[in-house]
Design an enzyme around this catalytic site. Structure first.
Site, short mmCIF file in Angstrom:
data_model
loop_
_atom_site.label_atom_id
_atom_site.label_comp_id
_atom_site.label_asym_id
_atom_site.label_seq_id
_atom_site.Cartn_x
_atom_site.Cartn_y
_atom_site.Cartn_z
N HIS A 81 36.47 45.42 111.84
CA HIS A 81 35.57 47.03 111.90
C HIS A 81 34.31 46.33 112.51
O HIS A 81 33.11 46.91 112.39
CB HIS A 81 34.91 47.18 110.37
CG HIS A 81 36.16 47.42 109.59
ND1 HIS A 81 36.57 48.97 109.49
CD2 HIS A 81 37.25 47.08 109.19
CE1 HIS A 81 37.60 49.17 108.79
NE2 HIS A 81 37.94 48.01 108.39
N ASN A 154 38.81 53.81 104.11
CA ASN A 154 39.10 53.95 105.47
C ASN A 154 39.41 55.65 105.51
O ASN A 154 39.45 56.31 104.53
CB ASN A 154 40.43 53.46 105.52
CG ASN A 154 40.31 51.87 105.98
OD1 ASN A 154 39.16 51.53 106.41
ND2 ASN A 154 41.03 51.03 105.67
N TYR A 368 33.67 40.17 100.98
CA TYR A 368 32.37 40.85 101.77
C TYR A 368 31.22 40.29 101.44
O TYR A 368 30.23 40.05 102.46
CB TYR A 368 32.37 42.35 101.32
CG TYR A 368 33.52 43.19 101.69
CD1 TYR A 368 34.70 43.08 101.27
CD2 TYR A 368 33.36 44.18 102.70
CE1 TYR A 368 35.88 43.75 101.87
CE2 TYR A 368 34.38 44.91 103.20
CZ TYR A 368 35.90 44.66 102.65
OH TYR A 368 36.73 45.46 103.10
FE1 HDD Z 1 37.53 45.31 104.67
C1 HDD Z 1 35.05 45.42 106.65
C2 HDD Z 1 37.70 48.74 104.69
C3 HDD Z 1 40.49 45.44 102.88
C4 HDD Z 1 37.85 41.84 104.61
N1 HDD Z 1 36.48 46.60 105.54
C5 HDD Z 1 35.39 46.61 106.35
C6 HDD Z 1 34.79 47.90 106.72
C7 HDD Z 1 35.52 48.77 106.09
C8 HDD Z 1 36.68 47.96 105.14
C9 HDD Z 1 35.39 50.23 106.34
C10 HDD Z 1 33.53 47.87 107.74
C11 HDD Z 1 32.28 48.07 106.66
C12 HDD Z 1 31.21 48.21 107.57
O1 HDD Z 1 31.04 49.37 108.31
O2 HDD Z 1 30.36 47.31 107.79
N2 HDD Z 1 38.83 46.71 103.96
C13 HDD Z 1 38.74 48.07 104.03
C14 HDD Z 1 39.74 48.98 103.20
C15 HDD Z 1 40.44 48.04 102.69
C16 HDD Z 1 39.95 46.62 103.18
C17 HDD Z 1 39.70 50.25 102.96
C18 HDD Z 1 41.75 48.09 102.00
C19 HDD Z 1 41.91 49.04 101.08
N3 HDD Z 1 38.85 44.02 103.88
C20 HDD Z 1 40.13 44.27 103.05
C21 HDD Z 1 40.49 42.96 102.69
C22 HDD Z 1 39.71 42.08 103.15
C23 HDD Z 1 38.70 42.82 103.76
C24 HDD Z 1 41.86 42.70 101.59
C25 HDD Z 1 39.44 40.41 102.57
C26 HDD Z 1 40.27 39.76 101.83
N4 HDD Z 1 36.66 43.81 105.45
C27 HDD Z 1 36.63 42.55 105.03
C28 HDD Z 1 35.49 41.67 105.71
C29 HDD Z 1 34.70 42.80 106.40
C30 HDD Z 1 35.53 44.09 106.11
C31 HDD Z 1 35.97 40.57 106.73
C32 HDD Z 1 34.39 42.50 107.69
C33 HDD Z 1 32.79 42.80 107.81
C34 HDD Z 1 32.28 42.78 106.38
O3 HDD Z 1 33.46 42.68 105.65
O4 HDD Z 1 31.00 43.23 106.18
O5 HDD Z 1 34.83 40.88 104.72
#
Ligand code: HDD
Length: 698
Positions: A81, A154, A368
């Protein structure tokens, strides 16, 4: 005291045109540039040198500070993202959920809660384009009176995987391939489809990803989903399962695939610009918040596990209850400080909203918080203005750390303490009644690494989604699958996906195999035999969005000598129907209309193709049209509008351009002799009936 020498040891050169003399207004003590430590800067154009021709002196702390700060301007982009656009706004509750929750944000009808929303793509880097085929992130930070609530969702209600432990593999597979560093922001490559073929649980999400939902027309026209099942907790700590849905007022609308690809070249910032300009012009995007509520008994009666994030609850079974609306009415002041530094945490929950045991959500509760440490570099990222709890104070005994901006007073940095008894400030205390309490879920289990059998059905809902679509949407999905798999070099990768698709729908698998000119392989073994569920028309897009020009843009191509009255009539009719008009012409300086009036131009033809509009009108003079027949940008303008199923209005003089561009008459091709109003209804939608004439779909 040593005085500066009157004559420098080497002759000084006066450089004219270094910016210092011509563009500066006189600085006052209030407006002058200073160093980061407040020292006024006398010259922001020239570094300190030994003589006019250098070398530069190490002593120049003004230069060093400026360059060093610049060198460190970037922070690590989000691992997923990374590319996002955001806006401020508010959430207003319209229906109380007090029976189910004690969270004030969901019980105080009429109260407004400030929000910051960041939309994103998933796979591409921060500098990638806005319109790849990709899931869109829909992250909402609600600054409630009881702490921040981050609903990090999402635009698709299900996810690729069931357990967080697979997330790094999924993301590695979809991002650029490790050795070659491409493709950027695209799932159409071997490693992604290799992983997908081996993970049948992803099949439902793949159906959504291959639908038009992943090529949205505008961020103002996407749905948002909390995805996981959460819990609401009321005053008695009784729990109700809840799913959250955001539905856009403008309806869910998409582009055509060919159009999305061309937009990527024409305007890589298409969605970001669209959101910014809409808010800037006062056309505030709006969503309804709805919930689906289920008791434990109702959840137990479902044929799937509500803790499995690859499943949705059909609206036809549990209708959406609208409880509020969200309006985005202010653009960020600074992209970095707000959009880049905002940190969303699914663990940000106010009292009364709790997590479920969904193993994907459970992993997110860790990920996160952790990722912010590497991105923002300090445990104090919650003190950045965009992340601070705004609706309430935040206070505790956590202290110090890098970039601590709070100046704590007194000695109370531990709890319990009895400092108050000595007349000192004892600091904050825990609040057993008003504080956050988790649901008292009974637990007595064996420690295992295991996937619950209730998660085994990977295909029934994939089938439900595919079969619930209109024929048009089914054709788009099959075509998208053909496109993506055609980009896979490994035949075994394509075959495995085809084998899985046979469990979804035999006719879909056959269509895709035909599109690849491959023979269908044996059906893959399914962990649980897929079931036919009652179709859910709510899962469609086509035929559902409002037929309106609101939020839509019409490009009017005009040449010198064109009839200004016709341009004005088109503009009036479009604007009266809520649409926006942009004037496109061969030259940006203006168009000399018939009669000599000059018409201002918004976009030059070569740089403003029709992919940027929802419908187009051609208001040309005879000579103007003749000239455009030799201009590829003009024929592309018309040909693409036709190919992308858009309404085209034209004046009689424009007919040769229509003919040269291969436009055939249909209800979406409107002669302006019938009046500008006749153009409005076709312009408010796509001409789906035209599609078989312009494209071979799988
Ligand atoms: Fe995630 C970012 C949505 C599963 C780990 N995720 C991130 C963002 C969104 C989502 C919208 C961007 C937020 C922003 O605008 O800063 N992610 C989801 C959805 C998931 C999902 C809807 C499943 C239902 N994500 C998911 C899993 C993991 C992550 C299973 C890790 C185990 N996601 C992350 C992250 C991020 C992230 C690596 C990257 C940047 C951040 O968190 O702040 O931690």
């Amino acid at each position: 005291m040593t005085k500066p020498p009157k004559t420098p040891s080497a002759p000084m050169q006066t450089i004219v045109g270094d910016g210092g003399e011509t563009h500066q207004t006189a600085a006052t003590p209030e407006t002058r540039i200073t160093s980061n430590h407040g020292v006024p800067v006398s010259d922001n154009q020239n570094s300190l040198k030994a003589g006019g021709r250098g070398p530069t002196l190490l002593e120049d702390f003004v230069l060093r500070e400026k360059i060093q700060h610049f060198d460190h301007e970037r922070i690590p982009e989000r691992i997923v993202h990374a590319r996002g656009s955001a806006a401020h706004g508010y959430f207003e509750l319209t229906d109380s959920l007090a029976e189910f929750t004690r969270a004030k944000v969901l019980t105080e009808v009429g109260a407004r809660t400030e929000v910051f929303v960041r939309f994103s793509t998933v796979a591409g880097g921060a500098g990638s384009v806005d319109t790849p085929r990709d899931v869109r992130g829909f992250a909402v930070k609600l600054y409630t009176k009881e702490g921040n609530w981050d609903l990090v969702g999402n635009n698709i209600p299900v996810f690729f995987i069931q357990d967080a432990i697979k997330f790094p593999d999924l993301i590695h597979a979809v991002k650029m391939e490790a050795d070659r560093g491409y493709p950027q922001a695209a799932s159409a490559h071997d490693t992604f489809w290799d992983f997908i073929g081996l993970m049948p649980e992803s099949t439902h999400m793949i159906m959504w990803a291959m639908s038009d939902r992943t090529i949205p027309r505008s961020l103002r026209m996407i749905e948002g989903f909390g995805v996981h099942t959460f819990r609401l907790l009321n005053d008695q700590d009784e729990a109700t399962f809840v799913k959250f849905h955001w539905r856009p007022k403008l309806g869910t609308q998409s582009t055509c695939w060919d159009e999305a690809v061309k937009i990527a070249g024409a305007d890589p910032d298409y969605h970001r610009r669209d959101l910014y300009e809409a808010i800037d012009s006062g056309a505030f995007p709006e969503w309804e918040l709805s919930v689906q509520l289920l008791s434990q008994a109702e959840a137990d009666a479902l044929p799937f596990d509500i803790l499995d994030a690859t499943k949705l609850i059909p609206e036809e079974l549990y209708p959406l209850r609208v409880v509020g609306r969200m309006v985005l009415d202010r653009n960020p002041d600074n992209f970095f400080a707000e959009t880049e530094q905002v940190a969303f945490l699914p663990s940000n929950l106010p009292p009364g909203i709790d997590v479920s045991e969904d193993p994907l959500l459970q992993g997110r509760l860790f990920s996160y918080q952790d990722t912010q440490l590497s991105r923002l570099g300090t445990v104090n990222f919650h003190q950045l203005p965009i992340n601070q709890a705004k609706g309430c104070p935040f206070q505790n005994m956590q202290r110090d750390g890098q970039m601590q901006t709070q100046v704590f007073k007194g000695r109370a940095n531990y709890e319990p303490n009895s400092l108050a008894e000595a007349g000192e400030d004892g600091g904050p205390r825990e609040d057993p009644k008003g504080g956050y309490r988790s649901f008292a879920q009974p637990m007595e289990e064996t420690k295992v690494r295991l996937r619950s059998e209730t998660f085994a059905d990977h295909y029934s809902q994939a089938r439900l989604f595919y079969r619930s679509q209109t024929e048009i949407e089914q054709a788009h999905m099959a075509t998208a699958l053909v496109f993506e798999l055609s980009k896979c070099v490994f035949e075994h990768v394509r075959l495995r996906v085809l084998g899985n698709l046979r469990n979804v729908d035999e006719s879909l698998a056959q269509r895709v195999a035909d599109g690849l000119a491959m023979k269908l392989p044996a059906k893959s073994a399914a962990a649980a035999e897929p079931q036919d569920m009652d179709l859910s028309p709510a899962l469609r897009i086509v035929g559902k969005y409002p037929q309106t020009l609101e939020g839509r843009a019409v490009g009017v191509l005009v040449t010198d000598g064109a009839d200004g009255a016709v341009v004005a009539a088109v503009k009036k009719a479009v604007e009266a129907a809520g649409g926006a008009v942009k004037i496109i012409a061969p030259k940006i300086g203006g168009v000399k209309l018939k009669g000599g009036d000059l018409l201002a131009v918004d976009g030059q033809l070569a740089g403003t193709p029709s992919v940027l509009f929802d419908a187009v009108a051609l208001v040309l003079s005879e000579a103007g049209c003749a000239e455009l027949l030799g201009e590829g940008a003009a024929t592309d303008f018309v040909k693409n509008a036709f190919g992308h199923l858009k309404a085209i209005a034209f004046t009689a003089e424009a007919k040769p351009l229509l003919d040269k561009s291969g436009v055939e008459t249909d209800p979406g091709v409107v002669d302006l002799a019938e009046g500008a109003k006749a153009f409005i209804a076709p312009a408010a939608t796509r001409q789906w009936a035209r599609e078989p004439k312009v494209r071979l779909l799988a």
